[in-house]
Design an enzyme around this catalytic site. Structure first.
Site, PDB file in Angstrom:
ATOM      1  N   HIS A  57       0.846  -1.213   0.000  1.00 42.62           N
ATOM      2  CA  HIS A  57       0.000   0.000   0.000  1.00 42.62           C
ATOM      3  C   HIS A  57       0.874   1.253   0.000  1.00 42.62           C
ATOM      4  CE1 HIS A  57      -3.909   2.063   0.987  1.00 42.62           C
ATOM      5  NE2 HIS A  57      -3.015   3.037   1.114  1.00 42.62           N
ATOM      6  N   HIS A  59       1.527   5.399  -2.136  1.00 44.73           N
ATOM      7  CA  HIS A  59       1.046   6.454  -3.042  1.00 44.73           C
ATOM      8  C   HIS A  59       2.249   7.067  -3.748  1.00 44.73           C
ATOM      9  CE1 HIS A  59      -3.147   6.546  -1.530  1.00 44.73           C
ATOM     10  NE2 HIS A  59      -2.563   6.030  -0.462  1.00 44.73           N
ATOM     11  N   GLN A 152      -9.375   9.405  -5.372  1.00 44.86           N
ATOM     12  CA  GLN A 152      -9.071  10.065  -4.096  1.00 44.86           C
ATOM     13  C   GLN A 152     -10.224  10.944  -3.593  1.00 44.86           C
ATOM     14  OE1 GLN A 152      -5.663  10.771  -2.023  1.00 44.86           O
ATOM     15  NE2 GLN A 152      -7.539  11.019  -0.838  1.00 44.86           N
ATOM     16  N   HIS A 210      -9.298   1.871   0.005  1.00 46.36           N
ATOM     17  CA  HIS A 210      -9.161   2.566   1.281  1.00 46.36           C
ATOM     18  C   HIS A 210     -10.523   2.404   1.959  1.00 46.36           C
ATOM     19  CE1 HIS A 210      -5.695   4.302  -0.666  1.00 46.36           C
ATOM     20  NE2 HIS A 210      -5.379   4.982   0.427  1.00 46.36           N
ATOM     21  N   GLU A 213     -11.016   4.578   6.721  1.00 49.41           N
ATOM     22  CA  GLU A 213      -9.845   5.258   7.321  1.00 49.41           C
ATOM     23  C   GLU A 213     -10.395   6.408   8.161  1.00 49.41           C
ATOM     24  OE1 GLU A 213      -6.901   6.815   4.645  1.00 49.41           O
ATOM     25  OE2 GLU A 213      -5.445   7.128   6.255  1.00 49.41           O
ATOM     26  N   ASP A 309       2.404   3.280   2.885  1.00 47.74           N
ATOM     27  CA  ASP A 309       1.387   4.280   2.567  1.00 47.74           C
ATOM     28  C   ASP A 309       2.006   5.577   2.025  1.00 47.74           C
ATOM     29  OD1 ASP A 309      -1.141   5.339   2.212  1.00 47.74           O
ATOM     30  OD2 ASP A 309      -1.634   5.496   4.330  1.00 47.74           O
TER      31      ASP A 309
HETATM   32 FE   FE2 Z   1      -3.377   5.167   1.313  1.00 50.35          FE
END
Ligand code: FE2
Length: 425
Positions: A57, A59, A152, A210, A213, A309
Site C-alpha cells: 500500500h 502512493h 481520491q 481505502h 480510514e 502508505d
Molecule cells: Fe493510502
C-alpha cells in the site's frame, strides 16, 4: 554449473546453514551445505536471507513532494487531502516520474522490490496515471510496480469519477480502488463499494479500497466490501486497506465482522506509520491508536499485511522505503511482542504482502524467482529490532544493490574495537 550459490544463510523459518542454488534467474535448490560449482558464491556468514520486502500500500504519485506547495500544518488526513488538491494542478508528468524513480531507487536499496501504489484518478486528464504507467515500464527490470485506480476525491462524489476510473483501467492500471468513507453519505459509500466491486468482477481485476480510514466506529464499509466479495465470487482477490474504524468499533459487532472477512478471504492492510500519525486526531485523552485489530484479524485467519502508505508527501513527512521500519511500528502499535507475533510482523512486510499483490514466483522455494535480500541480522526479530542493513539485494539472480555493513569503531581501552549490535551467541 550454477550462476549463483548462496551459502551459510539463516532463513526466516528458522533453518540455519542453508544454501540456495540459482540458475537462469530461478532458485533450483534449497538445502543445507550445497557444494557445487558456481560462477559466483556468496557466504552469508550466518546472516538472514529473506525474500525481498513487499509494500502492499503506497502512493507513488505523491511521494517526495513534501513541502510542495506548503507543509501540512495540522498533520491531519483531511488537511493532507486538501493539500494534495492544491498540489495537483501544479503537477507535471516529468516531475511525478522523476520523484517516483528516485523513490524506487531508495526502495531497491532497502530490498523493497514490489510495491502496490494507488494512483489518483480524480483528475480527468489522468496525468498521474500515465506518469506512473511510464514509471512501471521503466522499473520493471528491477521492481514490480502494481497500480490501483484510486478515486481520491470519491468515485461518486467527483463529477465523472466513474468514467475517469474506467479509463485508467483501460490504460492498463491493474487494480480497482475506492474510498467509501469519503463519499458524501454512508449510503453513497456502500453504493460505491458495490459499483466498484462489480466493475472489478466484470473486468477480472483485483480490488483494493481505502476502507474506513476513520475513527468513526459506525464506518462499516468493510462489511459491505466483504459481502460484495462473497456475492460476486471475488474470494481472495479483494483487500481492505487501513480499516482503522475497526479499532473503535463495538466488540460484539467485531465478533460478527471478523468471520465475515475471513469467509470472504478479504485481505487487510494496516499502515502503522500513517495510522498512528493520523488517527485519534479528534481525541483529547485518552487518545486512540487507531490502527486496525491486527492480532485479532490474524487469529481469525485473515491475511494481514503492513504498508508504508506515504513517504515525504502531504500526509507524512518522514520515511525512506524501509519496510522494517513499518514492521517495527506495527509491532509496537499492535503490542505484538511475543516471539511468534514479532515474526508475524516480519511476514506482514514479506509473504503476507506478496499474497495481497498476487505476486508470482515469490519466496525462497525451488522454482521461485531468485530475488532475495541478505540482512545484517540473524533472524526476523533481530532484523526488525535493528531495521537491519540490507547487505546485498538480488533480483532474478543478479546483484542490484550493496550496502556496507553497519559497524561502529570504538576507541575504549580493553573493550572491543567494533560494535555491530548483533546479539552475542
Ligand atoms: Fe493510502
Amino acid at each position: 554449473m550454477l550462476d549463483l550459490l548462496i551459502t551459510n544463510a539463516n532463513l526466516a523459518d528458522g533453518r540455519t546453514g542453508m544454501s540456495v542454488a540459482v540458475r537462469d534467474g530461478k532458485i533450483v535448490e534449497v538445502a543445507p551445505h550445497i557444494t557445487a560449482q558456481a560462477q559466483e558464491t556468496v557466504d552469508c556468514g550466518g546472516m538472514l536471507l529473506s525474500p525481498t520486502f513487499v509494500d502492499p500500500h503506497f502512493h507513488m504519485d505523491a511521494t517526495l513532494s513534501y513541502g510542495l506547495p506548503r507543509v501540512n500544518a495540522s498533520g491531519t488526513l483531511l488537511e493532507g487531502i486538501a493539500l494534495w488538491g492544491e498540489l495537483k494542478p501544479t503537477l507535471t508528468a516529468d516531475a511525478i516520474i522523476e520523484r517516483a524513480l528516485t523513490y524506487c531507487d531508495w526502495a531497491v536499496a532497502k530490498g523493497l522490490l514490489a510495491i502496490r501504489s494507488h494512483v489518483d484518478t480524480s483528475d480527468p486528464s489522468l496525468l498521474a496515471v500515465e506518469a506512473l504507467l511510464e514509471v512501471k515500464r521503466c522499473v520493471a527490470p528491477y521492481l514490480d510496480l502494481q497500480l490501483v485506480a484510486f478515486p481520491q476525491d470519491g468515485v461518486l462524489r467527483t463529477k465523472g469519477g466513474v468514467d475517469n476510473l474506467k479509463r485508467a483501467l483501460d490504460l492498463g492500471v491493474d487494480v480497482v480502488g475506492g474510498i467509501p468513507h469519503f463519499e458524501r453519505t454512508m449510503a453513497d459509500g456502500a453504493a460505491s463499494v458495490k459499483l466498484l466491486c462489480e466493475i472489478a468482477a466484470e473486468r477480472g481485476k483485483l480490488v483494493d479500497m481505502h476502507c474506513d480510514e476513520s475513527d468513526d466506529p459506525l464506518s462499516r464499509h468493510i462489511e459491505t466490501l466483504a459481502f460484495e466479495t462473497q456475492r460476486l465470487g471475488l474470494h481472495g482477490r479483494v483487500t481492505g486497506s487501513h480499516c482503522t474504524s475497526m479499532h473503535s468499533m463495538d466488540n460484539y459487532y467485531v465478533s460478527k465482522l471478523l468471520p465475515l472477512i475471513a469467509e470472504s478471504q478479504v485481505s487487510v492492510v494496516a499502515n502503522p506509520l500513517i495510522n498512528i500519525t493520523l488517527q485519534g486526531r479528534h481525541d483529547t485523552y485518552p487518545k486512540r491508536r487507531g490502527m486496525t485489530r491486527v492480532p485479532e484479524l490474524l487469529a481469525a485467519g485473515v491475511n494481514v499485511a503492513f504498508g508504508h502508505d506515504c513517504v515525504m508527501d502531504p500526509w507524512y513527512s518522514l520515511g525512506s522505503g524501509d519496510m522494517l521500519e513499518v514492521a517495527h511500528m506495527g509491532l509496537h502499535v499492535a503490542q505484538m511482542t511475543s516471539q511468534s507475533a514479532m515474526r508475524q510482523c516480519f511476514e506482514a512486510v514479506t509473504t503476507n504482502a506478496a499474497y495481497v499483490m498476487h505476486l508470482q514466483g515469490y519466496g525462497l522455494d525451488v522454482g521461485c524467482d531468485a530475488s532475495f535480500v541478505l540482512l545484517q541480522a540473524r533472524d526476523p526479530i533481530e532484523a526488525i529490532r535493528l531495521r537491519a542493513t540490507r547487505l546485498k539485494v538480488f533480483r532474478n539472480g543478479k546483484l542490484i544493490s550493496t550496502s556496507h555493513s553497519s559497524t561502529a569503531m570504538l576507541s575504549i581501552a580493553e573493550r572491543p574495537s567494533t560494535v555491530d549490535w548483533i546479539q552475542p551467541r
